[in-house]
Design a protein around this motif. Structure first.
Motif, short mmCIF file in Angstrom:
data_model
loop_
_atom_site.label_atom_id
_atom_site.label_comp_id
_atom_site.label_asym_id
_atom_site.label_seq_id
_atom_site.Cartn_x
_atom_site.Cartn_y
_atom_site.Cartn_z
N THR A 248 0.77 -1.32 -0.02
CA THR A 248 0.10 -0.06 -0.01
C THR A 248 0.87 1.22 0.00
N VAL A 249 1.94 1.32 0.96
CA VAL A 249 2.71 2.36 1.11
C VAL A 249 4.03 2.48 -0.03
N GLY A 250 4.29 1.13 -0.18
CA GLY A 250 5.54 1.01 -1.24
C GLY A 250 6.88 1.29 -0.47
N LEU A 251 6.81 0.83 0.88
CA LEU A 251 8.17 0.86 1.53
C LEU A 251 8.97 -0.45 1.40
N ASP A 252 10.24 -0.56 1.44
CA ASP A 252 10.86 -1.67 1.18
C ASP A 252 10.99 -2.38 2.68
N ARG A 253 11.76 -3.68 2.74
CA ARG A 253 11.62 -4.30 3.81
C ARG A 253 12.23 -3.61 5.11
N ALA A 254 13.36 -2.95 4.79
CA ALA A 254 14.08 -2.27 5.96
C ALA A 254 13.04 -1.04 6.61
N ALA A 255 12.43 -0.10 5.52
CA ALA A 255 11.91 0.79 5.95
C ALA A 255 10.55 0.39 6.64
N THR A 256 9.93 -0.90 6.45
CA THR A 256 8.92 -1.42 7.00
C THR A 256 9.03 -1.97 8.10
N ALA A 257 10.21 -2.63 8.37
CA ALA A 257 10.68 -3.03 9.77
C ALA A 257 10.68 -2.02 10.77
N GLU A 258 11.57 -0.86 10.17
CA GLU A 258 11.50 0.16 11.09
C GLU A 258 10.14 0.83 11.67
N ARG A 259 9.30 0.92 10.53
CA ARG A 259 8.00 1.25 10.94
C ARG A 259 7.40 0.52 12.20
N LEU A 260 7.40 -1.03 11.67
CA LEU A 260 6.75 -1.97 12.78
C LEU A 260 7.48 -2.17 14.07
N GLY A 261 8.84 -1.60 13.97
CA GLY A 261 9.67 -1.75 15.27
C GLY A 261 10.20 -3.04 15.33
N VAL A 262 10.74 -3.89 14.42
CA VAL A 262 11.20 -5.04 14.51
C VAL A 262 12.49 -4.93 13.51
N ASP A 263 13.42 -5.77 13.70
CA ASP A 263 14.41 -5.94 12.75
C ASP A 263 14.19 -6.50 11.27
N LYS A 264 14.84 -6.17 10.54
CA LYS A 264 14.39 -6.73 9.16
C LYS A 264 14.53 -7.95 8.97
N SER A 265 15.36 -8.78 9.68
CA SER A 265 15.59 -10.29 9.93
C SER A 265 14.34 -10.67 10.19
N TYR A 266 13.46 -10.17 11.28
CA TYR A 266 12.18 -10.79 11.54
C TYR A 266 11.18 -10.63 10.59
N ILE A 267 11.07 -9.77 9.86
CA ILE A 267 10.20 -9.58 8.61
C ILE A 267 10.68 -10.62 7.64
N ASP A 268 11.93 -11.04 7.41
CA ASP A 268 12.49 -11.86 6.59
C ASP A 268 11.86 -13.45 6.93
N HIS A 269 11.84 -13.63 8.26
CA HIS A 269 11.46 -15.09 8.97
C HIS A 269 9.94 -15.14 8.95
#
Length: 283
Positions: A248-269
């Motif tokens: 929806t917003v078009g952010l990448d994983r790193a920016a998304t992780a920052e917005r959600l308050g988690v590490d990028k690796s957490y989103i990967d998992h």
């Protein structure tokens, strides 16, 4: 080879003695009293044991069309709900056909119920589906629930598949069945051990919430806006949220992780464990 003796569902009338071979003292005495009264009536020429059940069946069908349920008729008349059901449909098991004859006493009780509208024609299916799913989550196979709801076994599965509204009579009958069966073990009603195991496995795969879950959320079982979080992990929630943000917003994983308050690796998992939410964009 031994034959299992079926246990009578209740001990209120003659069926426990005649159909289930119950020999409790009070049930034996009830049968003996009936037999003595029958013999006296036969001798006096006043014995009229059975009459045509057609008027009873036609009246029941009118009651059902107006929104009454089998359980409601049972509650109003004191007649066992399964006996009421047999006036309009045959039993699924045990080879019992539809009741064709009845007694004047039973006919009088049922015909005394006025035909009055109880529910609207069709209602939201959310509560009906969730109650069926909850019963399945404690071991009830879908096909076994049909007779308890008062509908064909195949229609139970259709209710879960289709998103359209259900009849008000079906919704109320499902509520009745849910309250009756939620604290009963399916095995007591003749459901096989394999059938229970399959129902549990199927419900676990679909993550259907059991009655205890809905007890923790009063009123939610009928609320179509309430989202069940039964057995939903934090990782899956992150995967869902990340999917929405990235698409929806078009952010990448790193920016998304920052917005959600988690590490990028957490989103990967999270995406690895829940690939249905995976979004293929630049890392």
């Amino acid at each position: 080879m031994t034959t299992a003796v079926r246990e009578a569902p209740h001990h209120r009338n003659l069926t426990c003695y005649t159909d289930y071979a119950c020999r409790l003292p009070e049930c034996r005495e009830r049968f003996n009293d009936w037999q003595r009264n029958r013999l006296r009536a036969v001798a006096a020429g006043t014995w009229q044991p059975f009459i045509d059940a057609t008027p009873v069946r036609e009246h029941l069908l009118k009651l059902y069309a107006a929104g009454s349920t089998i359980q409601r008729v049972s509650d109003l008349t004191g007649i066992d709900w399964n006996t009421v059901r047999l006036y309009t449909q045959p039993a699924v098991k045990q080879g019992r056909g539809m009741i064709r004859q009845t007694t004047a006493e039973v006919q009088a009780k049922i015909l005394a119920i006025p035909v009055e509208p109880v529910l609207p024609g069709r209602v939201d299916p959310t509560g009906t589906r969730r109650r069926i799913q909850a019963l399945s989550a404690i071991g009830w196979p879908l096909k076994e629930l049909g007779p308890h709801v008062g509908i064909k076994p195949d229609n139970v599965r259709r209710i879960l598949i289709r998103g359209q509204k259900v009849y008000g009579t079906t919704a109320m009958a499902t509520i009745d069945a849910y309250e009756r069966l939620r604290n009963d073990r399916p095995r007591k009603h003749g459901v096989s051990k394999l059938g229970v195991a399959r129902a549990l496995r199927n419900s676990q795969q679909h993550r259907w919430a059991p009655p205890k879950y809905w007890d923790q959320h009063p009123g939610a079982i009928d609320d179509p806006h309430f989202e069940s979080m039964y057995r939903v992990t934090r990782r899956e929630i992150i995967a869902q949220d990340a999917n929405w943000i990235m698409t929806t917003v078009g952010l990448d994983r790193a920016a998304t992780a920052e917005r959600l308050g988690v590490d990028k690796s957490y989103i990967d998992h999270a995406f690895r464990d829940h690939p249905e939410y995976l979004v293929e964009v630049a890392a």
